[in-house]
Scaffold this active site. Structure first.
Site, PDB file in Angstrom:
ATOM      1  N   LYS A 161      97.041  53.944  36.742  1.00  0.00           N
ATOM      2  CA  LYS A 161      97.559  52.572  36.636  1.00  0.00           C
ATOM      3  C   LYS A 161      98.768  52.395  37.561  1.00  0.00           C
ATOM      4  CE  LYS A 161      95.671  52.055  32.023  1.00  0.00           C
ATOM      5  NZ  LYS A 161      95.865  52.171  30.572  1.00  0.00           N
ATOM      6  N   GLN A 200     100.499  53.407  26.397  1.00  0.00           N
ATOM      7  CA  GLN A 200      99.219  54.107  26.487  1.00  0.00           C
ATOM      8  C   GLN A 200      98.817  54.645  25.108  1.00  0.00           C
ATOM      9  OE1 GLN A 200      97.271  54.270  29.362  1.00  0.00           O
ATOM     10  NE2 GLN A 200      95.745  55.079  27.943  1.00  0.00           N
ATOM     11  N   ASP A 220      97.939  44.300  28.030  1.00  0.00           N
ATOM     12  CA  ASP A 220      96.735  44.964  27.516  1.00  0.00           C
ATOM     13  C   ASP A 220      95.959  44.011  26.602  1.00  0.00           C
ATOM     14  OD1 ASP A 220      96.021  47.455  28.458  1.00  0.00           O
ATOM     15  OD2 ASP A 220      97.476  48.541  27.229  1.00  0.00           O
TER      16      ASP A 220
END
Ligand code: NAD
Length: 292
Positions: free
Chosen positions: A52, A96, A119
């Site tokens: 990412k 994460q 997200d």
């Protein structure tokens, strides 16, 4: 048979984002800035976060990686998120997953400012998605929509079957495919671990999305000839002959199902790359919403 190549589709999305970022910089404006928090040293999570960050660099975005130790307290993590929420130079925040067992993922997700929730996991963003309001679409389902768009896969009136009902993949995917959007308007069946007759249901799918995390679960006898197959699964399977000691397997038996399907995503090189494209698009959107 068409290979739905995530490298091609994600490169197209990233090229576009790179151009938009360059235009911002030419006007003397800052670039979009993504902050990623990684707790502990999970090997797969390390790989995802590194990818990412690398993709941010390639697109011209700023990125900040915050590493916290495996034994960090929930309070420390929540405080870190709060300070990013308040930082006007940060557009998107991602934590994460999975997190160590002593930390509540629910609390963590709810602490992220919904305006920076790139997200798309915050309950208020999921609520907006269900109602068809502008929101951050969770990165993996968003990536799949971008993939369908890139390869001009028709969805209207099709029967889509989604295997898996997680909050991050299966459930939002099923909602999006049934929504009145360009890559939607499907009739959707959502299957899960308590679905009887899974094979018969899959056989009726024009579009089959496999997101259950069971390597090579989908076999050709479950697939309608000509179906479009989207393989979300990523599982590390031990293999002593592989350099790293493992191989990445999807939820679909790629070689065998390729013989029956009209289009299929490879693993690796499919949905995983599109997830990052979705995340970057959300980060630019957050920037435009909050600083534009
Ligand atoms: P999860 O474990 O949260 O959910 C799995 C779902 O599959 C559950 O809803 C369960 O009911 C269902 N399921 C399990 N066994 C089943 C069976 N035998 N029959 C029918 N349904 C069954 O998983 P997740 O977080 O949604 O991830 C699914 C897979 O996708 C994993 O391999 C994960 O690594 C991968 N993933 C990939 C990406 C990407 O970017 N490509 C992103 C997220 C997750």
């Amino acid at each position: 048979m068409l290979v739905l190549d995530g490298k091609l589709a994600s490169a197209a999305v990233k090229e576009n984002l790179k151009k938009k970022t360059a235009e911002l910089r030419e006007k003397g404006l800052p670039a979009p800035h993504l902050a990623a928090i990684l707790v502990g040293n999970n090997g797969a999570s390390e790989t995802y976060v590194a990818s990412k960050v690398k993709n941010c660099e390639e697109t011209g975005f700023e990125s900040t990686l915050i590493r916290l130790p495996e034994d960090c307290t929930e309070t420390v993590l929540l405080d870190t998120i709060q300070s990013l929420n308040q930082d006007p130079n940060i557009d998107g925040i991602l934590v994460q997953l999975p997190l160590p067992k002593h930390i509540s993922e629910e609390k963590v997700i709810e602490t992220i400012d919904p305006r920076k929730d790139v997200d798309g996991f915050h309950p208020s963003n999921i609520g907006r998605l269900v109602q068809g309001l502008p929101t951050f679409i969770p990165a993996t389902p968003y990536g799949i929509l971008l993939m369908l768009e890139h390869f001009n896969i028709p969805t209207k009136g099709k029967h889509a079957v989604v295997i898996g009902r997680s909050n991050i993949v299966g459930r939002p995917m099923s909602i999006l495919l049934s929504s009145n959007i360009p890559q939607g308007n499907c009739t959707v069946t959502l299957c899960h671990s308590h679905t009887p007759n899974l094979k018969e249901i899959c056989q009726q799918a024009d579009i089959l999305v496999a997101a259950l995390g069971k390597p090579e679960f989908v076999t050709p006898d479950m697939v309608k000839p000509g179906a479009v197959i989207i393989d979300v699964g990523i599982t590390r399977v031990e293999d002593a002959t592989a350099k790293k000691g493992f191989r990445i397997k999807g939820d679909v038996n790629y070689t065998a199902v390729s013989e029956v399907a009209s289009a299929i995503t490879p693993v690796p090189g499919g949905v995983g790359l599109m997830t990052i494209a979705g995340l970057l698009k959300n980060t630019l959107q957050a920037y435009l919403n909050n600083r534009g």
